[in-house]
Scaffold this motif. Structure first.
Motif, PDB file in Angstrom:
ATOM      1  N   SER A  32     140.232  99.954  29.164  1.00 53.86           N
ATOM      2  CA  SER A  32     140.100  98.714  29.922  1.00 53.86           C
ATOM      3  C   SER A  32     138.850  97.952  29.502  1.00 53.86           C
ATOM      4  O   SER A  32     138.857  96.727  29.354  1.00 53.86           O
ATOM      5  CB  SER A  32     140.044  99.006  31.422  1.00 53.86           C
TER       6      SER A  32
ATOM      7  N   LYS B  19     138.658  94.268  27.761  1.00 52.60           N
ATOM      8  CA  LYS B  19     137.902  93.199  28.416  1.00 52.60           C
ATOM      9  C   LYS B  19     136.962  92.531  27.434  1.00 52.60           C
ATOM     10  O   LYS B  19     136.889  91.301  27.338  1.00 52.60           O
ATOM     11  CB  LYS B  19     137.139  93.782  29.614  1.00 52.60           C
TER      12      LYS B  19
ATOM     13  N   GLU C  46     137.252  88.622  26.087  1.00 55.93           N
ATOM     14  CA  GLU C  46     136.161  87.695  26.366  1.00 55.93           C
ATOM     15  C   GLU C  46     135.507  87.200  25.089  1.00 55.93           C
ATOM     16  O   GLU C  46     135.066  86.047  25.019  1.00 55.93           O
ATOM     17  CB  GLU C  46     135.127  88.360  27.271  1.00 55.93           C
TER      18      GLU C  46
ATOM     19  N   THR D  14     139.358  86.642  30.982  1.00 55.77           N
ATOM     20  CA  THR D  14     138.811  87.971  31.196  1.00 55.77           C
ATOM     21  C   THR D  14     139.916  88.851  31.741  1.00 55.77           C
ATOM     22  O   THR D  14     141.046  88.379  31.969  1.00 55.77           O
ATOM     23  CB  THR D  14     137.625  87.927  32.171  1.00 55.77           C
ATOM     24  N   THR D  15     139.623  90.098  31.918  1.00 57.12           N
ATOM     25  CA  THR D  15     140.608  91.047  32.460  1.00 57.12           C
ATOM     26  C   THR D  15     140.053  91.626  33.738  1.00 57.12           C
ATOM     27  O   THR D  15     138.844  91.628  33.996  1.00 57.12           O
ATOM     28  CB  THR D  15     140.897  92.175  31.466  1.00 57.12           C
ATOM     29  N   TYR D  16     140.961  92.153  34.522  1.00 58.44           N
ATOM     30  CA  TYR D  16     140.594  92.819  35.767  1.00 58.44           C
ATOM     31  C   TYR D  16     141.057  94.269  35.650  1.00 58.44           C
ATOM     32  O   TYR D  16     142.240  94.585  35.772  1.00 58.44           O
ATOM     33  CB  TYR D  16     141.265  92.139  36.946  1.00 58.44           C
TER      34      TYR D  16
ATOM     35  N   TYR E 150     145.072  90.291  33.029  1.00 59.65           N
ATOM     36  CA  TYR E 150     144.120  89.344  32.482  1.00 59.65           C
ATOM     37  C   TYR E 150     144.223  88.055  33.316  1.00 59.65           C
ATOM     38  O   TYR E 150     145.270  87.724  33.857  1.00 59.65           O
ATOM     39  CB  TYR E 150     144.372  89.086  31.005  1.00 59.65           C
TER      40      TYR E 150
END
Length: 519
Positions: free
Chosen positions: A21, A25, A29, A93-95, A101
């Motif tokens: 992850s 990310k 970004e 961005t990702t969570y 994303y």
């Protein structure tokens, strides 16, 4: 990243979920720093209780989650709305918590003028349905205001143009409420300014304006978007002070123009609508004053002429008293004759009223019977009468002075004799007056009688019913007529009538024998 530990029997590296992850990310970004994404807002339910806003951007093939943090959301120029097509600028961005994303939006704007116009039209229909644009809500602009309130930027050219125009036309008190006319806070500041002017009390330290001008220079649809804010439209519609909208140039339209009481093409035009031209008012007043003086002068002269004409038409004192003097002289001359006639009539009436013995005996008998009937009631009536008289005399005795019976009797006889003389004179004068009127009426009746006309050679024609015949068209051949001359009437029979011509017709010769016909 930690080096992966080799597994027994394979050379594939081993990663933890957090490592994967985190790597994704950083890659997302680093690859997509700042991007502009165009899409339709979906799932927007307003800001969260934390102040952040979560929704999604989608098109016909894909969907991306979006978030606007609380601090950024408060600075947005346009607030997101469900179904609105926008262009969002932010970072991808990702969570890691849900392996998704998303784009963290830093700014957002409608996707072109078409979207803005669609949003503007939708908002216009909504506010119009509430009745905020009805003509019945609009107020009249005062003709001569004492105070003008202006809601605009204090540093732009608009306020200088308005003040310069008002000073040239009609100098008066101008109050400026400074606001931003472009940006995300425009709607809130303008609505607060309009509400603030309406909240000023009458006779307070700050004078309450008689009219408001909401003004801004020209610009694009995006530049004027703050004046399409719903709060601004509601504040203008609810204003108790008349509002003149002067936003943009003549071709620019905003929602505040529909809610205002009147729209001006430019800020300078708004100043011209708010105040009249002082020189024109002074000229009009001078013209009206001159007309008023002329009217008063002409009216006075006409009344003076009428008064002189009335004075010339009034008779003199001798003319007014001529008839009363003549009537007085005639009455004085008739007075002696009337008195002599009255004395003779009184003597004749006295001679006729002599009493005979039989009449006297009859009256005495009737009086005796009446006395006998009333004798039984006399003691009781006398006691009651005396008691009432005694009480009345006791009440009035203190303030009344009793006159001798002889004096009162003598005065009564004198008044009675005077009234009798006046009555006879009045009857005589009244009879003579009615005789004169009757004689005059008989002479008038004789002069107006149609018999005098017949005596001059005319004749009166009547039909069988005895009604006068006034037109020849009413007579038919064979009708029986009666012709009345001055001395007698003659019966006649109507013959066939001949048409009238320009020359006098020759009268027909009477038939042989008999009376004949006259028509």
């Amino acid at each position: 990243m930690n080096s992966p530990q080799p597994q027994t029997g394979t050379n594939i590296g081993e990663y933890s979920v957090s490592e994967i992850s985190g790597a994704l990310k950083r890659m997302v970004e680093d690859t997509f720093g700042h991007v502009r994404v165009r899409g339709e807002i979906s799932g927007y339910r307003g800001p969260h209780s934390s102040g952040h806003a979560y929704f999604a951007l989608k098109d016909e093939r894909a969907r991306i989650e979006a978030v606007i943090w609380k601090g950024t959301f408060s600075r947005l120029r346009f607030k997101p709305e469900e179904g609105m097509e926008v262009i969002a600028t932010g970072k991808l961005t990702t969570y890691p918590g849900s392996s998704k994303y998303q784009i963290v939006i830093e700014s957002i704007e409608p996707a072109g003028a078409g979207a803005l116009m669609a949003l503007l039209e939708e908002r216009r229909k909504k506010l119009a349905a509430e009745g905020l644009f009805d003509a019945g809500r609009k107020q009249l602009i005062p003709h001569m205001p004492k105070v003008v309130g202006v809601v605009t930027s204090p540093t732009g050219a608009v306020i200088r143009d308005i003040i310069h125009r008002i000073t040239d036309r009609f100098p008066l008190h101008v109050i400026v409420w400074p606001v931003r006319v472009q940006g995300e806070t425009t709607g809130a500041e303008v609505s607060a300014a309009v509400a603030g002017f309406n909240a000023l009390p009458e006779g307070g330290p700050i004078p309450r304006p008689d009219v408001l001008i909401v003004a801004r220079g020209g610009g694009s649809l995006e530049d004027l978007w703050g004046f399409n804010d719903e709060a601004v439209v509601r504040a203008v519609a609810d204003s108790d002070i008349p509002v003149i909208s002067a936003v943009g140039h003549e071709t620019d339209w905003t929602l505040i123009d529909h809610a205002a009481d009147i729209r001006a093409p430019t800020p300078t035009g708004a100043a011209e609508m708010a105040v009249p031209v002082r020189a024109e008012l002074e000229s009009t007043l001078a013209s009206l004053g001159a007309r008023l003086k002329g009217c008063i002068s002409r009216s006075s002269e006409r009344k003076r002429e009428r008064l002189r004409a009335c004075a010339r038409a009034l008779p003199s004192a001798d003319q007014l008293l001529a008839m009363p003097r003549r009537r007085f002289d005639e009455a004085a001359s008739r007075l002696d004759r009337g008195f002599s006639v009255l004395v003779e009539r009184r003597k004749a009436r006295l001679q006729k009223a002599r009493l005979s013995p039989a009449t006297l005996q009859q009256r005495v008998a009737e009086a005796r019977r009446r006395l006998e009937r009333e004798a039984d009631q006399l003691p009781k009536c006398a006691r009651a009468f005396l008691r009432n008289r005694r009480n009345d005399l006791d009440r009035r005795g203190a303030r009344l002075r009793l006159e001798p019976i002889e004096t009162r009797s003598r005065n009564a006889r004198e008044r009675l004799a005077g009234l009798a003389g006046r009555k006879d004179r009045a009857v005589d004068v009244r009879g003579r007056h009615w005789r004169e009127r009757l004689f005059a009426a008989s002479r008038m009746l004789g002069s107006l009688s149609y018999t005098n006309v017949l005596a001059r050679g005319y004749a009166l024609v009547r039909d069988e019913a005895g009604l006068p015949v006034t037109r020849g068209d009413a007579v038919k051949p064979g009708d029986r007529l009666a012709i009345q001359f001055a001395d007698r009437s003659v019966d006649a029979l109507a013959a066939k009538s001949k048409p009238s011509s320009g020359t006098a017709a020759r009268p027909p010769s009477p038939p042989q024998g008999g009376q004949g016909t006259l028509l």
